[in-house]
Enzyme design. Sequence first.
Site, PDB file in Angstrom:
ATOM      1  N   CYS A   1     -11.600 -43.281  18.785  1.00  0.00           N
ATOM      2  CA  CYS A   1     -12.724 -42.669  19.483  1.00  0.00           C
ATOM      3  C   CYS A   1     -13.341 -43.644  20.492  1.00  0.00           C
ATOM      4  CB  CYS A   1     -13.840 -42.205  18.556  1.00  0.00           C
ATOM      5  SG  CYS A   1     -13.284 -41.003  17.343  1.00  0.00           S
TER       6      CYS A   1
ATOM      7  N   ARG B   1      -8.179 -44.630  23.126  1.00  0.00           N
ATOM      8  CA  ARG B   1      -8.773 -44.771  21.795  1.00  0.00           C
ATOM      9  C   ARG B   1      -8.713 -43.478  20.977  1.00  0.00           C
ATOM     10  NH1 ARG B   1     -11.928 -49.406  21.516  1.00  0.00           N
ATOM     11  NH2 ARG B   1     -12.952 -48.579  19.677  1.00  0.00           N
TER      12      ARG B   1
ATOM     13  N   TRP C   1     -10.536 -39.164  18.233  1.00  0.00           N
ATOM     14  CA  TRP C   1      -9.362 -39.176  17.359  1.00  0.00           C
ATOM     15  C   TRP C   1      -9.881 -38.661  16.023  1.00  0.00           C
ATOM     16  CZ3 TRP C   1      -7.746 -41.393  12.728  1.00  0.00           C
ATOM     17  CH2 TRP C   1      -6.366 -41.353  12.487  1.00  0.00           C
TER      18      TRP C   1
ATOM     19  N   ASN D   1     -18.385 -43.213  16.751  1.00  0.00           N
ATOM     20  CA  ASN D   1     -17.062 -43.747  16.433  1.00  0.00           C
ATOM     21  C   ASN D   1     -17.179 -44.391  15.064  1.00  0.00           C
ATOM     22  OD1 ASN D   1     -14.602 -45.068  16.316  1.00  0.00           O
ATOM     23  ND2 ASN D   1     -15.268 -46.744  17.655  1.00  0.00           N
ATOM     24  N   GLY D   2     -16.333 -43.981  14.116  1.00  0.00           N
ATOM     25  CA  GLY D   2     -16.391 -44.537  12.772  1.00  0.00           C
ATOM     26  C   GLY D   2     -16.345 -43.422  11.747  1.00  0.00           C
TER      27      GLY D   2
ATOM     28  N   GLU E   1      10.290 -53.888  14.531  1.00  0.00           N
ATOM     29  CA  GLU E   1       9.516 -53.540  15.722  1.00  0.00           C
ATOM     30  C   GLU E   1      10.294 -52.557  16.616  1.00  0.00           C
ATOM     31  OE1 GLU E   1       6.602 -53.703  16.455  1.00  0.00           O
ATOM     32  OE2 GLU E   1       6.409 -53.641  18.625  1.00  0.00           O
TER      33      GLU E   1
ATOM     34  N   LYS F   1       8.799 -48.948  17.632  1.00  0.00           N
ATOM     35  CA  LYS F   1       8.601 -48.583  19.046  1.00  0.00           C
ATOM     36  C   LYS F   1       9.258 -47.243  19.329  1.00  0.00           C
ATOM     37  CE  LYS F   1       6.052 -50.398  20.343  1.00  0.00           C
ATOM     38  NZ  LYS F   1       5.337 -51.425  19.662  1.00  0.00           N
TER      39      LYS F   1
ATOM     40  N   GLU G   1       7.490 -44.194  17.408  1.00  0.00           N
ATOM     41  CA  GLU G   1       6.111 -43.820  17.770  1.00  0.00           C
ATOM     42  C   GLU G   1       6.021 -43.146  19.124  1.00  0.00           C
ATOM     43  OE1 GLU G   1       3.094 -46.889  18.199  1.00  0.00           O
ATOM     44  OE2 GLU G   1       4.604 -48.344  18.774  1.00  0.00           O
TER      45      GLU G   1
ATOM     46  N   HIS H   1      23.313 -50.901  -0.046  1.00  0.00           N
ATOM     47  CA  HIS H   1      22.693 -50.634  -1.350  1.00  0.00           C
ATOM     48  C   HIS H   1      22.033 -49.257  -1.369  1.00  0.00           C
ATOM     49  CE1 HIS H   1      23.658 -54.593  -2.799  1.00  0.00           C
ATOM     50  NE2 HIS H   1      23.236 -55.072  -1.632  1.00  0.00           N
TER      51      HIS H   1
ATOM     52  N   LYS I   1      -5.229 -46.071  19.829  1.00  0.00           N
ATOM     53  CA  LYS I   1      -4.948 -47.504  19.968  1.00  0.00           C
ATOM     54  C   LYS I   1      -5.658 -48.366  18.917  1.00  0.00           C
ATOM     55  CE  LYS I   1      -3.402 -50.986  22.653  1.00  0.00           C
ATOM     56  NZ  LYS I   1      -1.975 -51.156  22.388  1.00  0.00           N
TER      57      LYS I   1
HETATM   58  C1  F6R Z   1       2.323 -50.033  17.533  1.00  0.00           C
HETATM   59  C2  F6R Z   1       0.951 -50.516  17.512  1.00  0.00           C
HETATM   60  C3  F6R Z   1       0.253 -50.550  16.216  1.00  0.00           C
HETATM   61  C4  F6R Z   1      -0.694 -51.759  16.133  1.00  0.00           C
HETATM   62  C5  F6R Z   1      -1.522 -51.687  14.853  1.00  0.00           C
HETATM   63  C6  F6R Z   1      -2.434 -52.866  14.716  1.00  0.00           C
HETATM   64  O1  F6R Z   1       2.865 -50.060  18.811  1.00  0.00           O
HETATM   65  O2  F6R Z   1       0.388 -50.845  18.531  1.00  0.00           O
HETATM   66  O3  F6R Z   1       1.145 -50.537  15.139  1.00  0.00           O
HETATM   67  O4  F6R Z   1       0.074 -52.921  16.165  1.00  0.00           O
HETATM   68  O5  F6R Z   1      -2.274 -50.512  14.845  1.00  0.00           O
HETATM   69  O6  F6R Z   1      -3.369 -52.899  15.754  1.00  0.00           O
HETATM   70  P1  F6R Z   1      -4.142 -54.227  16.102  1.00  0.00           P
HETATM   71  O7  F6R Z   1      -3.126 -55.217  16.591  1.00  0.00           O
HETATM   72  O8  F6R Z   1      -5.110 -53.842  17.174  1.00  0.00           O
HETATM   73  O9  F6R Z   1      -4.806 -54.699  14.850  1.00  0.00           O
END
Ligand code: F6R
Length: 607
Positions: A2, A27, A75, A101-102, A481, A485, A488, A504, A602
Amino acid sequence: MCGIVGYIGYEQAGPFLLDGLQTLEYRGYDSAGVCLNDGSELIVKKAKGKLKVLKDMTHDGEDLRGTVGIGHTRWATHGEPSDVNAHPHLSESGRFAVVHNGIIENYQLLKDYLTSKGVEFRSKTDTEVIAQLLEYYYKGSLVDAVIKALEKLDGSYALGVISQENPDEIIAVRKESPLIIGLGENENFLASDVTAILARTRTIYRLENNEIAILGRESVRIINTDKEEIHKEQETVDWDVNAAKKGGYEHFMFKEIMEQPKAITDTIAPRIKNGRVVLDEVSLSAEELKNFNKINILACGSAYHVGVVAKYIFEKMLRIPVEVDLASEFRYRDPIVNDKTLTVVISQSGETADTKEAMKEAQRRGSHVISIVNVVGSAIAVESDDVIYTWAGPEIAVATTKAYSTQLAVIYLMALYFGEMLGTIVPDEYKALVKELEELPDKINAVLENKERIQYLASKLFNSKDVFFIGRNIDYALSLEGSLKLKEISYIHSEAYAAGELKHGTISLIEEGTPVIALATHEELIGKIVSNIEEVKTRGAQVMCIACDNHKELEGVGEMIFIPKVCDMLLPSLAVIPLQLFAYYVASLKGCDIDQPRNLAKSVTVE
Ligand code: F6R
């Protein structure tokens, strides 16, 4: 999670609110709304869907009247994305408006209480109780009503409040969710993140927990919940205003992938002096460092994946056992952590709720915490014992790329710095590693230049249903990773497996045509991973393989992507580039919303 904006001044607030929300859309983007005081009443416009719906509805805010207003991009936590659940929320009479937000943890209790007093609720959100409480407690002073309402709230919040009766003020307050106040000439602003106000001012106050800001057109007062004045230092933000814009690229993610060489240079260059790594930010002496018998790494998502890479690097170079924990698990597992544990917390945003709480848990148990954070002044940065900033600049795409890469760069710096202090790296090796680290950005540029090859491979695989990523050692850490990537942003199911573990169980999923992306960069284990590649090929897998260019003999094990040879420690920084580009191109070919993938946001400021 948010985004909040607010404006009070002499101009029409609408266009700023919509522009500000645009920069905060990363956000949360399931609905958006604004509320303005038009001089006689509060006018609310809100809409389910991306901000574009609200922008079209209000002609980019031009249709809105009023010089004071608040806005929100959501969000969803409580209540599905819908017009009615979108913020701002009004009190029953429509005289008080709130953006939030929260999460208000005791909202049901408060809602039941207010309902018993005859208050009627419209939405399914936790936020609406705040608007209703304001009306319930209002006796002529908005600040007093806010303070009274705060006494009742449990949970986390950043709030922006306006009322019909107070056309000359916005009240802002936060607890555990970020909020900054922007100070302009005859206008003041409120935002979750500085990017929203950079075009108008660079002078800010960063609100601390339970500080209440009263924004007028020409002044901002900050008080505590006992109404005592607080004198706060103003901060000047030096972020480049263009850094949060797309700059001609189609997507922020692609721009941020391309920015990685610069971001890494910005992160490492100031910390390498005369061939030596100097981390002035770390307050530990060699004696204190030697006292630790364990390193504990806490993070979520991609930052956790950096932690997994770090485990391999730290254990090899520092000879200290390393545990890597998902912050959300660490918090509730009664961890064995004490003053002999060094905790490293990794977070781009510095506000991820689980990471922050896990950090506090480690601190409560006596551990010294070093954080690796991108957002300056964020909660984790401020509350950790030492902070090492990644100088990646604002990262807007939801899928992280340059933050991941700069976090890795900090891990290398730490390994070298601590390795020298502990005497676990011999001087010749140290010198060679520092030199290679300084050359890393150029090598990343070379990998980026090969992007058409990856685009071609993406075009062959973008219709796949499942993709497997395999690797050993540091390549395994990186495969985590690569898999995240891809899933997502392209919504293709994928899994990362330690290559030796596949047989396994999981190898049963390999069938004719299943794509397997094999990472074969780790020098010592090339032979082993080649055997694992043969095992999946025998079962029909189509293999794409990333290897170093000193292993051209691998040509033929699959579709090859060669990266420059570097020392093992630095390999992830090169090998991650094809993985990021692969995910990007696949998502692009599938027509996905790359910068704002579904269901995500994010900054994850809720548990
Ligand atoms: C994936 C991604 C998330 C963040 C995770 C932690 O591309 O960006 O998995 O890595 O939400 O976020 P931060 O680094 O802001 O604590």
